[in-house]
Scaffold this motif. Sequence first.
Motif, PDB file in Angstrom:
ATOM      1  N   THR A   1     -60.557 -22.434 -41.012  1.00 40.60           N
ATOM      2  CA  THR A   1     -59.958 -23.723 -41.954  1.00 40.60           C
ATOM      3  C   THR A   1     -59.482 -24.530 -41.171  1.00 40.60           C
ATOM      4  O   THR A   1     -58.477 -24.733 -40.416  1.00 40.60           O
ATOM      5  CB  THR A   1     -58.879 -22.937 -42.793  1.00 40.60           C
TER       6      THR A   1
ATOM      7  N   ILE B   1     -57.018 -27.574 -41.717  1.00 40.60           N
ATOM      8  CA  ILE B   1     -55.932 -27.662 -42.677  1.00 40.60           C
ATOM      9  C   ILE B   1     -55.536 -29.187 -43.264  1.00 40.60           C
ATOM     10  O   ILE B   1     -55.265 -29.587 -44.330  1.00 40.60           O
ATOM     11  CB  ILE B   1     -54.473 -27.030 -42.425  1.00 40.60           C
TER      12      ILE B   1
ATOM     13  N   LEU C   1     -57.461 -29.671 -46.559  1.00 40.10           N
ATOM     14  CA  LEU C   1     -57.244 -29.292 -47.781  1.00 40.10           C
ATOM     15  C   LEU C   1     -56.386 -30.046 -48.879  1.00 40.10           C
ATOM     16  O   LEU C   1     -55.718 -31.047 -48.332  1.00 40.10           O
ATOM     17  CB  LEU C   1     -56.224 -27.857 -47.424  1.00 40.10           C
ATOM     18  N   THR C   2     -56.489 -29.646 -50.021  1.00 36.60           N
ATOM     19  CA  THR C   2     -55.677 -30.500 -51.075  1.00 36.60           C
ATOM     20  C   THR C   2     -54.338 -29.881 -50.790  1.00 36.60           C
ATOM     21  O   THR C   2     -54.025 -28.988 -50.203  1.00 36.60           O
ATOM     22  CB  THR C   2     -56.200 -30.298 -52.295  1.00 36.60           C
TER      23      THR C   2
ATOM     24  N   ARG D   1     -52.526 -28.477 -53.037  1.00 37.49           N
ATOM     25  CA  ARG D   1     -52.441 -27.011 -53.813  1.00 37.49           C
ATOM     26  C   ARG D   1     -52.848 -25.984 -52.561  1.00 37.49           C
ATOM     27  O   ARG D   1     -52.446 -24.830 -52.687  1.00 37.49           O
ATOM     28  CB  ARG D   1     -53.236 -27.218 -55.282  1.00 37.49           C
ATOM     29  N   GLU D   2     -54.082 -26.395 -52.300  1.00 33.70           N
ATOM     30  CA  GLU D   2     -54.911 -25.643 -51.374  1.00 33.70           C
ATOM     31  C   GLU D   2     -53.893 -25.180 -49.933  1.00 33.70           C
ATOM     32  O   GLU D   2     -53.805 -24.128 -49.327  1.00 33.70           O
ATOM     33  CB  GLU D   2     -56.047 -25.965 -50.986  1.00 33.70           C
ATOM     34  N   LEU D   3     -53.274 -26.230 -49.762  1.00 33.30           N
ATOM     35  CA  LEU D   3     -52.643 -26.225 -48.304  1.00 33.30           C
ATOM     36  C   LEU D   3     -51.225 -25.513 -48.529  1.00 33.30           C
ATOM     37  O   LEU D   3     -50.820 -24.470 -47.833  1.00 33.30           O
ATOM     38  CB  LEU D   3     -52.058 -27.642 -48.054  1.00 33.30           C
TER      39      LEU D   3
ATOM     40  N   SER E   1     -50.946 -22.888 -50.897  1.00 37.49           N
ATOM     41  CA  SER E   1     -51.435 -21.356 -50.934  1.00 37.49           C
ATOM     42  C   SER E   1     -51.929 -20.922 -49.285  1.00 37.49           C
ATOM     43  O   SER E   1     -51.364 -20.053 -49.116  1.00 37.49           O
ATOM     44  CB  SER E   1     -52.766 -21.541 -51.842  1.00 37.49           C
ATOM     45  N   PHE E   2     -52.486 -21.904 -48.603  1.00 37.44           N
ATOM     46  CA  PHE E   2     -52.840 -21.339 -47.177  1.00 37.44           C
ATOM     47  C   PHE E   2     -51.463 -21.043 -46.487  1.00 37.44           C
ATOM     48  O   PHE E   2     -51.445 -19.994 -45.784  1.00 37.44           O
ATOM     49  CB  PHE E   2     -53.640 -22.275 -46.635  1.00 37.44           C
TER      50      PHE E   2
ATOM     51  N   ARG F   1     -46.236 -16.369 -54.490  1.00 37.38           N
ATOM     52  CA  ARG F   1     -47.335 -16.064 -54.623  1.00 37.38           C
ATOM     53  C   ARG F   1     -47.877 -15.425 -55.963  1.00 37.38           C
ATOM     54  O   ARG F   1     -49.057 -15.681 -56.110  1.00 37.38           O
ATOM     55  CB  ARG F   1     -47.720 -14.927 -53.550  1.00 37.38           C
TER      56      ARG F   1
END
Length: 234
Positions: A69, A71, A74-75, A77-79, A81-82, A113
């Motif tokens: 991945t 990073i 990533l958006t 939101r994705e970041l 969550s990651f 989470r």
Amino acid sequence: MKSSIAVDRVAKTYRGASELTIFADMSFVVNPGERVALIGESGAGKSTLLHLLGGLDHPTTGAIHFGETDITKLTARELASFRNREMGFVWQVQSLLPEFTAIENVMMPLLVRGETPEQARPAAATMLEEVGLAARLEHRAGELSGGEQQRVVLARALVGKPKYLLADEPTGNLDERTAGQILDLLERLQEVHQLTSVIVTHSPALAARCDRTLRLAKGGLVEVAVTMEANSHV
């Protein structure tokens, strides 16, 4: 499964009245399961680099891979969550919520989470037991010693079972004896949880117990050999 961290030609420049370049074309790899110490003088950019690795700041150019991945792609939101699922953070300033108990502080990443309190509480209790605080679950942060607070921080960082640990001066505010206990605990947690770790430190003792040490100076990284004298201060 252990995973690597790969920094590929990263640059970081701050633009204002004048341009300030912190890093230019920086590349390095932290191998799967490795614990790397990051050292350097104050102002060299160690915390900036750790923030870039944690996705808390963005490089001007370049890529940062955690496993497969990138990073930097990533958006927001994705970041987020990651970070929640894959990274654990330990800061010099413990940043515990003083009005909450030890177990409530450790539950926080799981609640973020989306787990319910009923789901999060057993995992938090197990993690606190692992760091030696089974008898302190219901004590508020302000009722704990500095070493106990740092154990809560470690439990909070690892309760979500991350692959990566990023730490900034994890023993910096502790006395020598307590710092030694935290070093022992970090070493054990690294092995048990199969972490890949980057630790910013001024402590020769901590650096000597890592697999490799990288010194940050003049915008670049150099690998150095660090030895721990018998009487080294932690």
